[in-house]
Scaffold this motif. Structure first.
Motif, short mmCIF file in Angstrom:
data_model
loop_
_atom_site.label_atom_id
_atom_site.label_comp_id
_atom_site.label_asym_id
_atom_site.label_seq_id
_atom_site.Cartn_x
_atom_site.Cartn_y
_atom_site.Cartn_z
N PRO A 4 2.66 3.68 -10.35
CA PRO A 4 2.24 3.57 -8.95
C PRO A 4 2.10 4.94 -8.26
N ASP A 5 2.98 5.87 -8.59
CA ASP A 5 2.88 7.21 -8.00
C ASP A 5 1.60 7.91 -8.45
N LEU A 6 1.26 7.78 -9.71
CA LEU A 6 0.03 8.39 -10.21
C LEU A 6 -1.21 7.75 -9.59
N LYS A 7 -1.17 6.43 -9.42
CA LYS A 7 -2.31 5.75 -8.81
C LYS A 7 -2.46 6.20 -7.35
N ASP A 8 -1.33 6.33 -6.63
CA ASP A 8 -1.39 6.83 -5.26
C ASP A 8 -1.94 8.25 -5.21
N ARG A 9 -1.52 9.06 -6.15
CA ARG A 9 -2.02 10.44 -6.23
C ARG A 9 -3.52 10.47 -6.47
N GLU A 25 -18.11 6.48 -10.12
CA GLU A 25 -17.49 7.26 -11.19
C GLU A 25 -17.41 8.73 -10.84
N ALA A 26 -18.36 9.22 -10.04
CA ALA A 26 -18.29 10.62 -9.60
C ALA A 26 -17.03 10.84 -8.77
N THR A 27 -16.71 9.88 -7.91
CA THR A 27 -15.48 9.96 -7.11
C THR A 27 -14.27 9.90 -8.02
N PHE A 28 -14.29 8.99 -8.96
CA PHE A 28 -13.14 8.86 -9.88
C PHE A 28 -12.93 10.15 -10.66
N ASP A 29 -13.99 10.69 -11.21
CA ASP A 29 -13.88 11.93 -11.98
C ASP A 29 -13.37 13.09 -11.12
N ALA A 30 -13.85 13.18 -9.89
CA ALA A 30 -13.39 14.24 -8.98
C ALA A 30 -11.92 14.05 -8.64
N ALA A 31 -11.50 12.81 -8.44
CA ALA A 31 -10.09 12.53 -8.13
C ALA A 31 -9.19 12.91 -9.30
N VAL A 41 -4.86 9.39 -19.23
CA VAL A 41 -3.83 8.72 -18.44
C VAL A 41 -4.46 8.02 -17.24
N ALA A 42 -5.36 8.72 -16.55
CA ALA A 42 -6.03 8.14 -15.38
C ALA A 42 -6.80 6.88 -15.77
N ARG A 43 -7.47 6.92 -16.90
CA ARG A 43 -8.25 5.76 -17.33
C ARG A 43 -7.32 4.61 -17.75
N SER A 44 -6.14 4.92 -18.26
CA SER A 44 -5.21 3.85 -18.61
C SER A 44 -4.63 3.20 -17.34
N ILE A 45 -4.49 3.98 -16.28
CA ILE A 45 -3.98 3.45 -15.01
C ILE A 45 -5.08 2.69 -14.28
N ALA A 50 -13.25 3.87 -10.51
CA ALA A 50 -13.27 3.85 -9.05
C ALA A 50 -13.06 2.45 -8.47
N VAL A 51 -13.44 1.44 -9.20
CA VAL A 51 -13.22 0.06 -8.73
C VAL A 51 -11.73 -0.18 -8.55
N ASP A 52 -10.92 0.26 -9.49
CA ASP A 52 -9.48 0.09 -9.38
C ASP A 52 -8.91 0.91 -8.22
N LEU A 53 -9.49 2.07 -7.96
CA LEU A 53 -9.03 2.86 -6.81
C LEU A 53 -9.42 2.19 -5.51
N ALA A 54 -10.59 1.56 -5.45
CA ALA A 54 -10.99 0.83 -4.25
C ALA A 54 -10.04 -0.33 -3.99
N VAL A 55 -9.66 -1.04 -5.03
CA VAL A 55 -8.69 -2.14 -4.89
C VAL A 55 -7.36 -1.59 -4.38
N ALA A 56 -6.92 -0.48 -4.93
CA ALA A 56 -5.66 0.14 -4.49
C ALA A 56 -5.75 0.55 -3.02
#
Length: 77
Positions: A4-9, A25-31, A41-45, A50-56
């Motif tokens: 959860p800390d990594l996803k928040d980061r 994906e551009a946003t995800f890669d930049a993040a 690690v990011a892809r495993s989380i 970016a869809v998973d980040l939008a849900v978060a």
């Protein structure tokens, strides 16, 4: 660091890019780069990126709303 800390980061790092690139994906890669998280690690989380980040992002907002409602005096409603 916990998942959860990594996803928040990652989410915090993504927010500045969303205004320009949307939840892409551009946003995800930049993040991933901005947060200094290993891409594997990011892809495993966030397997959907970016869809998973939008849900978060929406879950974070919902949790903030619930916390504010619990703290509010609603007796006069």
């Amino acid at each position: 660091m916990t998942v959860p800390d990594l996803k928040d980061r990652l989410l915090d790092a993504a927010l500045i890019h969303v205004a320009f690139d949307g939840w892409t994906e551009a946003t995800f890669d930049a993040a991933v780069e901005d947060a200094a998280v290993d891409p594997t690690v990011a892809r495993s989380i966030c397997p959907r990126g970016a869809v998973d980040l939008a849900v978060a992002f929406h879950k974070r907002g919902d949790a903030q709303m619930v916390a504010r409602l619990r703290a509010a005096d609603l007796d006069e409603m």
